[in-house]
Scaffold this motif. Structure first.
Motif, PDB file in Angstrom:
ATOM      1  N   THR A 206       0.839  -1.198   0.000  1.00  0.00           N
ATOM      2  CA  THR A 206       0.000   0.000   0.000  1.00  0.00           C
ATOM      3  C   THR A 206       0.873   1.247   0.000  1.00  0.00           C
ATOM      4  O   THR A 206       2.094   1.181   0.245  1.00  0.00           O
ATOM      5  N   GLU A 207       0.241   2.384  -0.254  1.00  0.00           N
ATOM      6  CA  GLU A 207       0.969   3.645  -0.142  1.00  0.00           C
ATOM      7  C   GLU A 207       1.574   3.790   1.251  1.00  0.00           C
ATOM      8  O   GLU A 207       2.713   4.259   1.393  1.00  0.00           O
ATOM      9  N   ALA A 208       0.829   3.406   2.285  1.00  0.00           N
ATOM     10  CA  ALA A 208       1.321   3.552   3.656  1.00  0.00           C
ATOM     11  C   ALA A 208       2.649   2.818   3.839  1.00  0.00           C
ATOM     12  O   ALA A 208       3.584   3.339   4.465  1.00  0.00           O
ATOM     13  N   ALA A 209       2.751   1.608   3.280  1.00  0.00           N
ATOM     14  CA  ALA A 209       3.995   0.840   3.384  1.00  0.00           C
ATOM     15  C   ALA A 209       5.082   1.460   2.504  1.00  0.00           C
ATOM     16  O   ALA A 209       6.253   1.551   2.906  1.00  0.00           O
ATOM     17  N   ASN A 210       4.704   1.883   1.307  1.00  0.00           N
ATOM     18  CA  ASN A 210       5.684   2.482   0.395  1.00  0.00           C
ATOM     19  C   ASN A 210       6.321   3.728   0.988  1.00  0.00           C
ATOM     20  O   ASN A 210       7.521   3.978   0.813  1.00  0.00           O
ATOM     21  N   VAL A 211       5.526   4.531   1.676  1.00  0.00           N
ATOM     22  CA  VAL A 211       6.053   5.755   2.284  1.00  0.00           C
ATOM     23  C   VAL A 211       7.095   5.413   3.343  1.00  0.00           C
ATOM     24  O   VAL A 211       8.151   6.053   3.423  1.00  0.00           O
ATOM     25  N   ILE A 212       6.825   4.386   4.138  1.00  0.00           N
ATOM     26  CA  ILE A 212       7.784   3.972   5.177  1.00  0.00           C
ATOM     27  C   ILE A 212       9.086   3.502   4.539  1.00  0.00           C
ATOM     28  O   ILE A 212      10.186   3.909   4.952  1.00  0.00           O
ATOM     29  N   VAL A 213       8.970   2.655   3.535  1.00  0.00           N
ATOM     30  CA  VAL A 213      10.174   2.129   2.872  1.00  0.00           C
ATOM     31  C   VAL A 213      10.949   3.267   2.208  1.00  0.00           C
ATOM     32  O   VAL A 213      12.184   3.319   2.286  1.00  0.00           O
ATOM     33  N   GLY A 214      10.234   4.187   1.561  1.00  0.00           N
ATOM     34  CA  GLY A 214      10.895   5.317   0.923  1.00  0.00           C
ATOM     35  C   GLY A 214      11.636   6.192   1.919  1.00  0.00           C
ATOM     36  O   GLY A 214      12.776   6.612   1.664  1.00  0.00           O
ATOM     37  N   ARG A 215      11.012   6.455   3.047  1.00  0.00           N
ATOM     38  CA  ARG A 215      11.657   7.292   4.068  1.00  0.00           C
ATOM     39  C   ARG A 215      12.879   6.609   4.648  1.00  0.00           C
ATOM     40  O   ARG A 215      13.911   7.258   4.873  1.00  0.00           O
ATOM     41  N   ARG A 216      12.785   5.295   4.883  1.00  0.00           N
ATOM     42  CA  ARG A 216      13.929   4.569   5.448  1.00  0.00           C
ATOM     43  C   ARG A 216      15.038   4.372   4.417  1.00  0.00           C
ATOM     44  O   ARG A 216      16.203   4.211   4.789  1.00  0.00           O
ATOM     45  N   SER A 217      14.691   4.392   3.132  1.00  0.00           N
ATOM     46  CA  SER A 217      15.710   4.339   2.088  1.00  0.00           C
ATOM     47  C   SER A 217      16.455   5.666   2.016  1.00  0.00           C
ATOM     48  O   SER A 217      17.684   5.699   1.855  1.00  0.00           O
ATOM     49  N   TYR A 218      15.704   6.735   2.146  1.00  0.00           N
ATOM     50  CA  TYR A 218      16.305   8.067   2.067  1.00  0.00           C
ATOM     51  C   TYR A 218      17.153   8.363   3.302  1.00  0.00           C
ATOM     52  O   TYR A 218      18.302   8.803   3.197  1.00  0.00           O
ATOM     53  N   ARG A 219      16.574   8.127   4.468  1.00  0.00           N
ATOM     54  CA  ARG A 219      17.323   8.339   5.713  1.00  0.00           C
ATOM     55  C   ARG A 219      17.116   7.111   6.609  1.00  0.00           C
ATOM     56  O   ARG A 219      16.031   6.891   7.129  1.00  0.00           O
ATOM     57  N   ALA A 220      18.158   6.329   6.755  1.00  0.00           N
ATOM     58  CA  ALA A 220      18.069   5.047   7.449  1.00  0.00           C
ATOM     59  C   ALA A 220      17.565   5.211   8.883  1.00  0.00           C
ATOM     60  O   ALA A 220      18.046   6.060   9.632  1.00  0.00           O
ATOM     61  N   GLN A 221      16.570   4.396   9.212  1.00  0.00           N
ATOM     62  CA  GLN A 221      16.061   4.366  10.584  1.00  0.00           C
ATOM     63  C   GLN A 221      16.890   3.413  11.418  1.00  0.00           C
ATOM     64  O   GLN A 221      17.122   3.631  12.593  1.00  0.00           O
ATOM     65  N   SER A 222      17.349   2.348  10.791  1.00  0.00           N
ATOM     66  CA  SER A 222      18.217   1.356  11.423  1.00  0.00           C
ATOM     67  C   SER A 222      19.527   1.309  10.644  1.00  0.00           C
ATOM     68  O   SER A 222      19.569   1.603   9.442  1.00  0.00           O
ATOM     69  N   SER A 223      20.595   0.915  11.307  1.00  0.00           N
ATOM     70  CA  SER A 223      21.899   0.847  10.643  1.00  0.00           C
ATOM     71  C   SER A 223      21.910  -0.167   9.511  1.00  0.00           C
ATOM     72  O   SER A 223      22.756  -0.095   8.611  1.00  0.00           O
ATOM     73  N   SER A 224      20.963  -1.106   9.529  1.00  0.00           N
ATOM     74  CA  SER A 224      20.921  -2.137   8.486  1.00  0.00           C
ATOM     75  C   SER A 224      20.054  -1.737   7.289  1.00  0.00           C
ATOM     76  O   SER A 224      20.001  -2.464   6.296  1.00  0.00           O
ATOM     77  N   ASP A 225      19.387  -0.589   7.349  1.00  0.00           N
ATOM     78  CA  ASP A 225      18.478  -0.192   6.268  1.00  0.00           C
ATOM     79  C   ASP A 225      19.213   0.067   4.960  1.00  0.00           C
ATOM     80  O   ASP A 225      18.680  -0.213   3.873  1.00  0.00           O
ATOM     81  N   ALA A 226      20.386   0.658   5.036  1.00  0.00           N
ATOM     82  CA  ALA A 226      21.144   1.021   3.839  1.00  0.00           C
ATOM     83  C   ALA A 226      22.627   0.761   4.079  1.00  0.00           C
ATOM     84  O   ALA A 226      23.119   0.894   5.203  1.00  0.00           O
ATOM     85  N   TYR A 227      23.331   0.397   3.007  1.00  0.00           N
ATOM     86  CA  TYR A 227      24.756   0.073   3.125  1.00  0.00           C
ATOM     87  C   TYR A 227      25.507   0.593   1.908  1.00  0.00           C
ATOM     88  O   TYR A 227      25.057   0.402   0.792  1.00  0.00           O
ATOM     89  N   PRO A 228      26.667   1.246   2.052  1.00  0.00           N
ATOM     90  CA  PRO A 228      27.257   1.662   3.330  1.00  0.00           C
ATOM     91  C   PRO A 228      26.672   2.961   3.861  1.00  0.00           C
ATOM     92  O   PRO A 228      26.896   3.308   5.015  1.00  0.00           O
ATOM     93  N   ILE A 229      25.923   3.677   3.025  1.00  0.00           N
ATOM     94  CA  ILE A 229      25.262   4.911   3.452  1.00  0.00           C
ATOM     95  C   ILE A 229      23.859   4.938   2.860  1.00  0.00           C
ATOM     96  O   ILE A 229      23.514   4.113   2.011  1.00  0.00           O
ATOM     97  N   ASP A 230      23.043   5.880   3.330  1.00  0.00           N
ATOM     98  CA  ASP A 230      21.684   5.999   2.791  1.00  0.00           C
ATOM     99  C   ASP A 230      21.644   7.052   1.675  1.00  0.00           C
ATOM    100  O   ASP A 230      22.658   7.686   1.356  1.00  0.00           O
ATOM    101  N   ILE A 231      20.465   7.236   1.086  1.00  0.00           N
ATOM    102  CA  ILE A 231      20.327   8.149  -0.050  1.00  0.00           C
ATOM    103  C   ILE A 231      20.619   9.590   0.361  1.00  0.00           C
ATOM    104  O   ILE A 231      21.238  10.348  -0.403  1.00  0.00           O
ATOM    105  N   SER A 232      20.220   9.984   1.562  1.00  0.00           N
ATOM    106  CA  SER A 232      20.431  11.375   1.986  1.00  0.00           C
ATOM    107  C   SER A 232      21.910  11.726   2.036  1.00  0.00           C
ATOM    108  O   SER A 232      22.299  12.887   1.840  1.00  0.00           O
ATOM    109  N   ARG A 233      22.751  10.759   2.294  1.00  0.00           N
ATOM    110  CA  ARG A 233      24.188  10.984   2.322  1.00  0.00           C
ATOM    111  C   ARG A 233      24.788  10.820   0.914  1.00  0.00           C
ATOM    112  O   ARG A 233      25.752  11.482   0.567  1.00  0.00           O
ATOM    113  N   LEU A 234      24.206   9.956   0.120  1.00  0.00           N
ATOM    114  CA  LEU A 234      24.684   9.768  -1.254  1.00  0.00           C
ATOM    115  C   LEU A 234      24.579  11.062  -2.055  1.00  0.00           C
ATOM    116  O   LEU A 234      25.474  11.392  -2.842  1.00  0.00           O
ATOM    117  N   VAL A 235      23.486  11.812  -1.847  1.00  0.00           N
ATOM    118  CA  VAL A 235      23.287  13.036  -2.631  1.00  0.00           C
ATOM    119  C   VAL A 235      24.343  14.080  -2.303  1.00  0.00           C
ATOM    120  O   VAL A 235      24.594  14.991  -3.103  1.00  0.00           O
TER     121      VAL A 235
END
Length: 368
Positions: free
Chosen positions: A337-366
């Motif tokens: 659902t959109e509700a789930a997609n928004v959560i995944v998108g936010r955690r992809s952009y700025r990791a909520q957990s250290s395991s969400d993105a490796y080695p950095i998240d999108i907010s740091r990639l930019v």
């Protein structure tokens, strides 16, 4: 009112208007990157399949029931993961599908994703036409030619494209609509799960290198989510309708592990580029393990669809979906659902957990 008072009043109004305009500009600002290019399947397709002869289409209600523009081809009730990331990157409009992208609009990026598409060319063929990863890369090359024409020369285009984000999310269909569909495909008889993951990664790697050769430098490589927990997998292979299908999830983890290794290899080999991995598998594990923390009450059934737990096929045209859409993890048999997609998108952009993105998240990639 005297002429002096009128003049002061007018100047005061203009001053206020300019202040608001400046505040608005400062709040919005420019996007964090000049463009965002998206490669993928139905999880992020936003209209590329609308005009082709495919059963994998979503340009009808109830798809898009909660999206401002209604049904667009998105396989969700509303936004997709990349729509959320687009907002977080600061764009003032969603990235257009390749099928509709025209003129200077391509300078903000293009979405090449196609429902039913896979890394392998034959993946999803039982559903009709679709644009495989290789086809999407070829479409991107066509876009690059247009960017060169718009900006004037290849050097200008290369300097522009190197600043952009390139999101790649394929592989799900190579399992759902290939490997685990033995009546249609030979792959499960040709390869063990370990071998199949290696074959997929090899072809994936070659296509990523093609993108690199055509200007891409900032890559977001998205891991496969928990396909074995989708309503479709539960309806067909779960003994109780709620226990995730381990053989599917195990195969997905093999692919994801090799994708992480690929990220490491590319970061070592291509020093002028940066690759990151988004751990969709564990993000979804978190949503399934702790649904109440995210407002979900239903994790094993689609909000619409047909069959056991709405999991046999996707939403039918004109079908009435559930009312509590934000409480459902899955919209239909396969898609969140959109509700789930928004959560995944936010955690992809700025990791909520250290395991969400490796080695950095999108907010740091930019920022690189």
């Amino acid at each position: 009112m005297t002429s002096e008072q009128k003049r002061w009043s007018l100047m005061h109004v203009i001053s206020i208007m300019l202040t608001f305009k400046m505040v608005s500009f400062e709040v919005k600002g420019d996007p964090q990157v000049p463009c965002y290019f998206i490669f993928g399947d139905s999880l992020v397709d936003n209209g590329n399949n609308n005009g082709i002869a495919s059963l994998a289409r979503a340009n009808y209600l109830p798809y898009g029931i909660d999206f401002p523009d209604g049904p667009t081809g998105r396989f969700s009730n509303g936004k997709t993961v990349v729509d959320t990331v687009t907002e977080l990157l600061g764009f003032d409009a969603y990235i257009p599908p390749y099928a509709n992208a025209r003129g200077r609009d391509i300078l903000s990026g293009v979405n090449y994703a196609s429902a039913a598409a896979g890394i392998r060319d034959e993946t999803g063929q039982q559903l009709g036409a679709r644009i495989s990863f290789g086809g999407q890369v070829n479409n991107y090359k066509n876009t690059v030619s247009q960017v060169v024409d718009i900006l004037g020369d290849e050097d200008s285009a290369a300097n522009y494209l190197r600043q952009c984000i390139y999101s790649v999310g394929l592989g799900s269909n190579d399992y759902l609509n290939n490997y685990f569909m033995p009546n249609y495909y030979q792959t499960s008889r040709q390869y063990t799960p370990e071998q199949y993951a290696s074959v997929l990664i090899q072809q994936y790697s070659e296509l990523i290198r093609e993108l690199y050769n055509y200007g891409a430098r900032k890559f977001v490589l998205n891991g496969i989510g928990q396909i074995g927990c989708s309503p479709s997998a539960l309806a067909q292979n779960s003994p109780d309708g709620s226990t995730c299908v381990e053989k599917i999830n195990s195969a997905n983890k093999l692919f994801n592990n090799q994708l992480v290794s690929l990220v490491n290899n590319f970061n070592n080999d291509l020093q002028d580029a940066k690759f990151i991995y988004i751990n969709n598998y564990d993000i979804f594990q978190d949503l399934i393990n702790s649904p109440q923390s995210y407002g979900f009450t239903v994790t094993n059934a689609g909000c619409c669809g047909v069959g056991r737990n709405n999991g046999q096929i996707t939403c039918l045209p004109g079908q009435t979906p559930c009312q509590n859409r934000d409480e459902h993890l899955f919209w239909d048999a396969f898609h969140p659902t959109e509700a789930a997609n928004v959560i995944v998108g936010r955690r992809s952009y700025r990791a909520q957990s250290s395991s969400d993105a490796y080695p950095i998240d999108i907010s740091r990639l930019v920022q690189l």
